[in-house]
Design a protein around this motif. Structure first.
Motif, mmCIF file in Angstrom:
data_model
loop_
_atom_site.group_PDB
_atom_site.id
_atom_site.type_symbol
_atom_site.label_atom_id
_atom_site.label_comp_id
_atom_site.label_asym_id
_atom_site.label_seq_id
_atom_site.Cartn_x
_atom_site.Cartn_y
_atom_site.Cartn_z
ATOM 1 N N GLU A 1 -3.901 4.500 -6.944
ATOM 2 C CA GLU A 1 -4.733 4.941 -5.813
ATOM 3 C C GLU A 1 -5.146 6.396 -5.979
ATOM 4 O O GLU A 1 -4.391 7.203 -6.520
ATOM 5 C CB GLU A 1 -3.911 4.902 -4.521
ATOM 6 C CG GLU A 1 -3.685 3.570 -3.891
ATOM 7 C CD GLU A 1 -3.215 3.756 -2.430
ATOM 8 O OE1 GLU A 1 -2.057 4.133 -2.225
ATOM 9 O OE2 GLU A 1 -4.035 3.528 -1.528
ATOM 10 N N ASP B 1 0.836 -1.200 0.000
ATOM 11 C CA ASP B 1 0.000 0.000 0.000
ATOM 12 C C ASP B 1 0.873 1.253 0.000
ATOM 13 O O ASP B 1 2.016 1.212 0.465
ATOM 14 C CB ASP B 1 -0.858 -0.033 1.274
ATOM 15 C CG ASP B 1 -2.133 0.771 1.152
ATOM 16 O OD1 ASP B 1 -2.333 1.447 0.130
ATOM 17 O OD2 ASP B 1 -2.941 0.712 2.098
ATOM 18 N N ASP B 2 0.343 2.332 -0.545
ATOM 19 C CA ASP B 2 1.013 3.645 -0.514
ATOM 20 C C ASP B 2 2.412 3.591 -1.097
ATOM 21 O O ASP B 2 3.340 4.253 -0.604
ATOM 22 C CB ASP B 2 1.094 4.181 0.930
ATOM 23 C CG ASP B 2 -0.274 4.301 1.573
ATOM 24 O OD1 ASP B 2 -1.269 4.336 0.837
ATOM 25 O OD2 ASP B 2 -0.344 4.369 2.811
HETATM 26 MG MG MG Z 1 -3.281 3.369 0.244
#
Ligand code: MG
Ligand code: C2E
Ligand code: MG
Ligand code: MG
Length: 278
Positions: free
Chosen positions: A231, A174-175
């Motif tokens: 995202e 994530d990220d």
């Molecule tokens: Mg994220």
């Protein structure tokens, strides 16, 4: 910045309050009680295929506080992470996801697991137990861990990730791009997907470095056969640019905000993305 996804929401626990030990204890106690009182909710945001159909739904926790209103996870997850309260919260989230996954036929639910949870073997035993109790299969879920956790992963954490993957979970970073993950990590980490941080998607229109970064990542992802999610896609233009850069899954307000289970869409946009010369 509050990325809670709620309009007009205010920060309820500010830094100053949380630096006060007694105050922090109070919030911790309230949060512990919130689990029993049923004040937590798991909202879902679609992660979509290029045609706008949902590929998966990301579960994002909210705290419906009787006085403070809907509190963002960005505010209370850090409090929970200071103790094993995060394990309890993580178990609540996964149980909720197991109960809800039947509402999304053919789709995986993606859950966020804290780096703190990965520091203890309990994450593996808990997931295994909750799956058995609910009759679900790990192949119905994705576990999101932040890039920072992955790069700082100890051998124990890597072993737990492998164990979770062995159960059938997909693992996603994530990220991505906010930490220090070199491209070489992508070869060695046991992962099935990469989520490119929203800051890069926002920059695609005007920043050539962001375009090159995302394109390079997408090419590596294709070679390694991992999915690559853009995202925080908020506009048609960002969608088109992320697609042109090679992303194969998309998530963001353009397709739908996080919503309660029964309002989470399995079909989002109908429009074809803008044709751009890549
Ligand atoms: Mg994220
Ligand atoms: P995340 O996992 O990176 O989730 C994405 C966040 O960006 C979510 O905020 C989502 O609502 C927001 N978002 C999605 N699309 C857009 C967009 O197009 N524009 C903008 N500006 N924002 C967008 P949320 O729900 O407030 O969650 C914040 C963070 O809290 C999550 O970041 C995740 O790290 C953490 N979190 C949420 N639920 C859980 C959970 O169940 N367990 C753990 N450990 N952490 C959680
Ligand atoms: Mg996430
Ligand atoms: Mg994030």
């Amino acid at each position: 910045e509050s990325k809670a996804g709620g309009r007009g929401r205010v920060t309820v626990f500010d830094e100053e309050m949380l630096s006060d030990k007694r105050y922090r204890r109070l919030v911790e106690r309230e949060l512990r009680a919130a689990v029993y009182l049923g004040e937590l909710e798991l909202h879902y945001q679609p992660i979509v295929n290029p045609d706008g159909s949902a590929y998966a739904l990301e579960g994002l926790v909210r705290w419906r506080h009787p006085v403070r209103g809907l509190v963002s996870p960005a505010e209370f997850i850090p409090i929970a992470e200071r103790s094993t309260l995060i394990d309890m919260l993580g178990e609540w989230v996964f149980k909720r996801a197991c109960a809800d996954v039947g509402h999304f036929p053919g789709r995986r639910i993606s859950i966020n697991v804290s780096g703190e949870q990965l520091k203890r073997d309990e994450i593996v035993t808990m997931c295994d137990r909750v799956l058995r109790e609910s009759g679900r299969s790990a192949t119905q879920f994705i576990i999101e861990i932040t890039e920072t956790v992955a790069t700082a992963a100890t051998p124990e954490i890597l072993r737990r990730l492998e164990a979770l993957r062995g159960l059938g979970f997909h693992i996603a970073l994530d990220d991505f791009g906010t930490g220090h993950c070199g491209f070489n990590y992508l070869k060695t980490l046991p992962i099935d997907g990469i989520k490119i941080d929203r800051s890069y998607i926002r920059s695609l229109a005007h920043d050539q470095v962001a375009q090159i970064f995302v394109s390079a990542l997408a090419q590596i992802a294709r070679i390694q056969d991992v999915t690559i999610v853009a995202e925080g896609v908020e506009t048609q233009e960002e969608f088109a640019l992320a697609m042109a850069a090679g992303c194969n899954r998309f998530q963001g307000y353009f397709f739908g905000r996080p919503a309660p289970r029964d309002k989470a869409p399995l079909r989002t946009i109908d429009a074809e993305p803008l044709a751009l010369s890549a």
